[in-house]
Each structure stands twice: as C-alpha cells, then as structure tokens.
Scaffold this motif. Structure first.
Motif, PDB file in Angstrom:
ATOM      1  N   ALA A 103       0.529  -1.319  -0.041  1.00 16.47           N
ATOM      2  CA  ALA A 103       0.098  -0.176  -0.077  1.00 16.47           C
ATOM      3  C   ALA A 103       0.616   0.978   0.293  1.00 16.47           C
ATOM      4  N   SER A 161      -4.580   1.522   6.025  1.00 12.30           N
ATOM      5  CA  SER A 161      -4.094   1.484   4.788  1.00 12.30           C
ATOM      6  C   SER A 161      -5.834   1.234   3.748  1.00 12.30           C
ATOM      7  N   VAL A 172      -6.571   3.702   1.526  1.00  8.62           N
ATOM      8  CA  VAL A 172      -7.139   2.936  -0.271  1.00  8.62           C
ATOM      9  C   VAL A 172      -8.131   3.326  -0.580  1.00  8.62           C
ATOM     10  N   GLY A 185      -7.567   5.722  -3.078  1.00 14.27           N
ATOM     11  CA  GLY A 185      -6.399   5.471  -4.144  1.00 14.27           C
ATOM     12  C   GLY A 185      -6.850   4.579  -5.724  1.00 14.27           C
TER      13      GLY A 185
END
Length: 458
Positions: free
Chosen positions: A382, A438, A442, A446
């Motif tokens: 990530a 993470s 994301v 992301g």
C-alpha cells in the motif's frame, strides 16, 4: 545510433505488454529473488558473527542498526522517490529531461553520502553513551560502525542503482549484482573473521564490499547511452529534488522509525532481560526481515510499472495490476506464516544453541511475531503503491503510522500487561492497526477510484 534506438525502444516496450500474472512476475521475480538474497546474506552476517565471535557481538550489530538505518533511510528516500518521478516523466515522453534528473539525483546521493560519513565519525563517541552496555558490547559497536561508515557512498549508490536498473528493464542484472555481492560478502565474512581474525570490524567490511558490487556495476551500466536510463549532463532542478524527497519521504520515514523502534526494542529488552534479550530480538528481526523481503521485492518490482501507467494515464492497466498484486501478496502471506511457524526452532538454532538462554527467548518471540506476516505484505505494498503514484503524502502517513505511531502505542501498552510476551506482540498489533489504516486510505485515495477511466490520484 540506430542500434541504440532499438535498445531503448526494446526497454520501453516492456511496459506496452498486457498486464498478466506472467508479465508482472517477469518484473517482480528478479527483484523478489534479489531482496530475499540480500536479506539472506544479512542473516549470514549474523550467523558468522554469532558463531565465530559470540552473541554479544550479535547484540552489537543490532545496537548499531539505528545508525545504519539512517544511512539507508536517505538513500531509500532518494531512490524510491526519484524512481517514481523519473519513470513518470518517461511515461510522459519527457525522456531527455528524465535522464538529466537521473544524473542530478545520483550526484546528490554522492554528496549526501560524504556528509553522512563525516558526521558519523564526528559523533561516534556519543552514539552509544548512556546505554549502560558492557565494555565488550560497547567495543563491538564502535568497531563495527567505524568500518561500516567507510562504505556510506557505495551503499547509497547501491540502493539507487538497484531500483534504477529495475526501472530500466534490467531487473535480472540487478539480481545478478545482488547475488554476486552476497556471495562476496559471505566469502569475505569467513576470510576476515576466521582467517585474518579481524573480528566484528571484518564483518562490517565484508558487508560494505558486498554492497559495492552493485554500485560499481551500476556506474558502468548507466554510462552506456544505449540504456533507457543513462548519465547525461545534469540539470539542477531543485523542484525535482523536492519531488523526489516528497515522494520518497514515506520510505525514509519507515527506515528512520525502524531505527527508532529498534532502539526501543533494545532498551526494553535491556530492561526486562539484559543483553541476551537484545540478541534474541536480533534473531527474530532476521527471520521477519527474510520473510518481509518477499513483499518488499514484489513492491519494488511492480513500482516502475505503476509509475509508468500512471504517467501515461492508463487506468485500465493500473487497476488490473493492483488487483493481481493483492492476490499475489495474499498467497505469499499465508506461505510465509506457515513456513515461519514450521521452521522456528531450526532457524533460531542456527544463531544460538539450545543451551544458550537466548534460544528460548527467540523461539517464543518468533512464534508470536510470525502473526505479523499476515499483515506486513499488504502494508508494504500500500505504501509503495502511493509512492509510485507520486502521492508521497499518503504514503508517508501510512509508513509513519505503521512504523512509529502504532509501534510506539503497542510498545508502551502491551509489555505493561504481558511482560516479555507483550514486547513480541507489539509488532503484530502495530501491523494490524496499520492494515486497517491502509484499507481506509486505499478506499479513499487509491487507484481503484477512477474518473472517466483514469486514476483519480494525482
């Protein structure tokens, strides 16, 4: 001239191939093999030191780790951040500018290495003060660091050339350099320690000379104009240096706080167990590093692809690359957990005999810390993905939270409730917290978020 253009086009056409598991692995396998091998010969360093000198010397290597992490942090920042900036420009068809920036950043590395080496020697007498170390361990620390710092510039160049060779489509050559350097390191470990009786200083010199292989080969490779990336008269663009530092600051933060957390582990172990605890931490770090190198190698391998597709705004390829990568990391995670649990005792016994008090500490610690391997891969990927997307801020938040904030919380709280076992639980606890963060980042920022077929990440 025509042959040179063919060579450059051939390198560039690597990115034109469809995104399939086979093509991804062509990028990733050499870098996975490279990072695994590098971690392996780091373990061999520990093997020679612990068996030929003693576990006190092994403790000393861990105690010098924060200083070494500082050297690694700067080179990692410039290498990962610079690679993202340069490969993005390649994807934008700004090849001449990218090569000028590449040369400029390499020169910056050399200058930084010289400064860091000088500062290291100036501060040598103050680094280990106040740690209440035994005379033997303190002497080992100073001897190791004095020799290691001699190789500061080659080590910085090694980290940079490794990634730039991968970005140039020469991952196999990068792997060969790592293998050659690793073998040289192992041979010199034996020669310097067992034959010439140079002690722990010999181990540091063996490591430095092993790292220097990639630095020398990289210099020769990038002097050749036929390569996709090669040295060119540099243009001093401070904005490029700023962008490289910003994009790579997450990796720098990770390396820096790893050093800080290592110090915390050492201090906590010195408090609860003594120098035997530091040796046990060192063994477990070797095991975790070996397993984590699989994830790091994969992330390094696919990072140039992410940067290139981002530069050419190819949202379809970028999305597919991310999804396949998550599946690959999931499989690696399950395998590393199974292998680490199965081979805990054999791994620990390589460094410490069963009658050594370090042995039982390390066996228990490794079994608990292995839980972290379920999460580490996704966290590394990530952070690496956001760096490759030139989103250094999010990457820095992830890396800093994972490596420092969450580790600080778990290191302060868990040992108070669970004693020594709480120290071992700190890593899995921090990685789990990082995985949750993470996932949030994301989902919000992301590359799965697309606008009109293009990634929303800028």
């Amino acid at each position: 001239m025509e042959d040179q253009n063919k060579g450059k086009n051939k390198d560039k056409n690597i990115y034109a191939k469809p995104v399939t598991l086979k093509n991804i692995l062509k990028f990733a396998v050499p870098t996975i093999a490279m990072t695994v091998f590098m971690s392996f010969y780091t373990m061999v360093d520990g093997l020679f030191v612990s068996n030929l000198i003693g576990t006190n010397a092994l403790s000393a290597i861990n105690l010098t780790a924060p200083v070494i992490q500082l050297v690694t942090a700067v080179s990692t920042m410039l290498a990962t951040g610079g690679s993202a900036v340069i490969m993005k420009k390649m994807g934008e068809q700004k090849e001449k500018e990218a090569r000028e920036d590449f040369t400029f950043l390499i020169l910056v590395n050399v200058a930084v290495g010289i400064v860091m080496c000088g500062l290291g020697y100036l501060l040598m007498d103050h680094i280990f003060a106040g740690m209440n170390l035994s005379v033997d361990v303190a002497d080992y620390c100073v001897s190791y660091l004095r020799r290691y710092l001699l190789f500061t510039v080659p080590i910085l160049l090694m980290n940079n050339f490794t990634l730039y060779m991968i970005a140039s489509g020469k991952a196999a050559l990068s792997f060969v350099c790592s293998v050659t350097g690793g073998i040289l390191n192992m041979v010199l470990d034996y020669v310097f320690i067992a034959v010439f009786h140079m002690g722990i200083g010999g181990a540091a010199m063996a490591t430095g000379l092993g790292y220097s292989v990639t630095a020398v080969v990289g210099f020769v490779v990038f002097c050749q104009r036929k390569n996709l990336l090669h040295f060119k008269k540099p243009a001093v663009r401070l904005e490029v240096l700023k962008n490289a530092a910003t994009n790579g600051c997450s990796e720098m933060a990770a390396a820096l706080v790893t050093g800080i957390i290592t110090m915390m582990f050492n201090w906590t172990m010195l408090r609860y167990v003594g120098e035997n605890g530091v040796a046990a931490v060192t063994i477990i770090m070797y095991v975790l590093m070996f397993a984590s190198s699989l994830y790091t190698g994969y992330s390094y391998g696919v990072a140039p692809m992410i940067s290139f597709y981002h530069g050419e705004q190819n949202g379809e390829k970028l999305k597919k690359l991310i999804l396949v990568s998550l599946k690959v990391i999931g499989v690696i995670s399950l395998l590393t957990v199974a292998l680490s649990l199965t081979f805990t005792k054999p791994l620990v016994s390589i460094f410490a005999r069963p009658d050594n008090p370090v042995y039982d500490l390390a066996v228990t610690g490794n079994r608990i810390c292995t839980i972290a391997l379920l999460f580490i891969g996704f966290n590394i990927f990530a952070s690496g993905t956001f760096t490759a997307l030139s989103n250094g801020i999010v990457s820095a938040v992830l890396a800093f939270s994972r490596s420092f904030v969450f580790m600080l919380i778990t290191m302060l709280v868990l040992p108070a409730f669970f004693g020594i076992n709480g120290i071992w639980l700190a890593t899995p606890g921090a990685e789990l917290m990082a995985l949750i963060l993470s996932g949030i980042m994301v989902k919000k920022y992301g590359p799965r978020t697309f606008q009109n077929g293009q990634p929303a990440v800028s």
